[in-house]
Write a protein that holds these residues in place. Structure first.
Motif, PDB file in Angstrom:
ATOM      1  N   ILE A 338       0.817  -1.216   0.000  1.00 28.22           N
ATOM      2  CA  ILE A 338       0.000   0.000   0.000  1.00 28.22           C
ATOM      3  C   ILE A 338       0.855   1.272   0.000  1.00 28.22           C
ATOM      4  N   SER A 339       2.168   1.121  -0.081  1.00 28.30           N
ATOM      5  CA  SER A 339       3.056   2.289  -0.031  1.00 28.30           C
ATOM      6  C   SER A 339       2.806   3.285  -1.162  1.00 28.30           C
ATOM      7  N   PRO A 340       2.492   2.832  -2.395  1.00 29.12           N
ATOM      8  CA  PRO A 340       2.190   3.842  -3.431  1.00 29.12           C
ATOM      9  C   PRO A 340       1.000   4.721  -3.061  1.00 29.12           C
ATOM     10  N   LEU A 341       0.013   4.144  -2.373  1.00 28.30           N
ATOM     11  CA  LEU A 341      -1.139   4.934  -1.941  1.00 28.30           C
ATOM     12  C   LEU A 341      -0.753   5.910  -0.833  1.00 28.30           C
ATOM     13  N   ILE A 342       0.154   5.471   0.059  1.00 29.50           N
ATOM     14  CA  ILE A 342       0.580   6.327   1.167  1.00 29.50           C
ATOM     15  C   ILE A 342       1.302   7.563   0.651  1.00 29.50           C
TER      16      ILE A 342
END
Length: 469
Positions: A338-342
């Motif tokens: 989920i890092s791209p969303l963060i």
């Protein structure tokens, strides 16, 4: 299930001590996330400057944490022996030395912020953006030392609820004031990055106020025995400094080494400098869970050794050494997808966002190794013998990590991500030696008489077992 039943005391200790501390650190990190997110609205240059100011705060932490660690050693072992006077004396010594460090760093932040930021980066626009923020933020440093010292005392005496409440109050105040002061809401002036600094200062002293409010309400509180804090028995300061010296050297040199690494990273491209600021915040979220377990290990191992239960303390230390990196790895694997969303929520360039995502992937490998080495060094301290860990950590940092980052970033001029990855090479190289020392039990050096007597019996049993093996 049978394993958990057989080791109920161990896991109960983690739940009672480690989880509340982890939640407290998670709240503190959540404040940093909100700070960074709101500050990113002021532009990538401001974001990078705040990130470098945070690194100065981390250096300050390194300078006082050696005293906090020494205090925790004495608090936990005396708590295991129910020596309240010993705890009070050790707390007074700890606060006195931490106050000296606070005065030095507060003075640097107030009167020489330009000098501080010139050390961290060679980019004038980042320096100029960070000066007003650091000058205000420095006012929080004395409060930070007070809060950390008192929290260490409470945690070591198994009172983890109050520090958690203080963190909740601090988070609410910081987040609310950030919104009001950065963007100029409810009639307040829009102060930008200076508003973020003011919010941090007010929130810090609110945390201190909560800690002391509960301390004064508790008749048995060790934090309010002010006369006992200053009654240092003859020879205790010498013993304290003797135990603290390796920890101080460890933290001072470690902080200096990290400063050198930050200086090198601060001379990479601006997108990389901004990416470091965001990565440090996300890393802090991962690390917050680990810090809770780390504090639990200090209290649980130190308490058992101080009470004379050396074999139990030794067994706890071995368990923490494999549980902590596994938990770190698990959290990394949860956050990575989920890092791209963060990172999408931060106002930064696409190049900086891509850097952050890849840095988190690298951390999935290096992070668990780092936490394993960290928890073992923390265990040595709790057991009363921090010298090996200090020499080992300082040596590997300056002989491996700092030279490698310098060569990759300044001499070979490798791509930013390879420079970043080079920070973790030392963790893999030193892991085996650290495990061997942990298993040797040579780090167990009690400060209580009960612990010393039990240690002799424990080592005798190990010697007999080795002969039969």
């Amino acid at each position: 299930m049978n394993y958990f039943r057989k080791n109920r005391a161990f896991f109960s200790g983690i739940l009672a001590i480690g989880i509340p501390i982890a939640m407290q650190n998670l709240l503190t990190t959540a404040v940093s996330v909100v700070d960074t997110f709101m500050v990113s609205s002021q532009g990538q240059t401001v974001l990078a400057s705040v990130g470098l100011c945070s690194q100065f705060s981390s250096l300050y932490f390194s300078f006082y944490w050696g005293f906090a660690s020494a205090g925790t050693l004495f608090f936990a072992q005396y708590w295991g022996n129910r020596d309240r006077d010993g705890i009070s004396h050790a707390y007074g010594i700890t606060v006195a030395f931490m106050a000296i460090v606070a005065v030095v760093f507060t003075s640097l932040g107030l009167f020489a912020p330009e000098l501080v930021l010139r050390i961290y980066t060679d980019k004038p626009d980042i320096q100029a953006a960070g000066v007003p923020y650091l000058r205000i933020l420095a006012l929080s440093f004395p409060g930070q030392a007070m809060a950390i010292a008192l929290s260490c005392l409470m945690r070591s005496t198994e009172n983890v609820r109050v520090p958690l409440i203080g963190s909740v109050v601090s988070m609410v105040i910081n987040t609310s004031l950030n919104y009001v002061l950065i963007f100029g809401k409810f009639g307040a002036p829009a102060m930008g990055v200076q508003g973020a600094a003011i919010a941090s200062v007010i929130a810090m002293y609110a945390n201190v106020a909560v800690l002391y409010l509960f301390s004064f309400r508790d008749k048995d509180s060790l934090a309010t025995r002010f006369r006992e804090h200053m009654k240092w028995p003859r020879g205790m300061v010498r013993e304290y400094l003797g135990r603290a010296a390796p920890m101080l050297a460890n933290e001072l040199f470690y902080g200096t080494g990290q400063l050198l690494i930050t200086v090198i990273l601060g001379r990479q491209n601006e997108a990389g400098v901004a990416a470091i600021a965001v990565f440090r915040v996300i890393e802090g979220m991962i690390f917050s869970f680990f810090v809770g377990l780390s504090n639990a290990s200090s209290v649980m191992v130190g308490k058992e050794i101080g009470a004379g239960n050396v074999e139990t303390g030794y067994d706890y230390a071995k368990r923490f050494a494999w549980i902590c990196p596994l938990i770190t790895l698990f959290i990394c694997l949860v956050i990575l997808p989920i890092s791209p969303l963060i990172v999408r929520g931060f106002d930064m360039s696409d190049a900086a966002r891509n850097y952050v995502v890849t840095m988190l992937a690298i951390y999935c490998i290096g992070g668990p190794l780092r936490t394993c080495n960290y928890i073992m060094n923390n265990t040595y301290r709790a057991g009363g013998e921090p010298r090996f860990g200090a020499v080992f950590e300082i040596g590997s940092l300056f002989l491996i990590s700092v030279p490698l980052v310098y060569l990759s970033g300044m001499v070979w001029q490798l791509p930013f991500l390879l420079v970043f990855a080079s920070m973790y090479v030392e963790e893999a190289l030193k892991l085996g030696i650290g495990v061997r020392h942990l298993l040797s039990a040579h780090w167990i050096r009690p400060v209580t008489e009960e612990g010393r007597i039990a240690l002799a019996t424990f080592m005798q049993k190990r010697g007999k077992a080795a002969k039969h093996a």
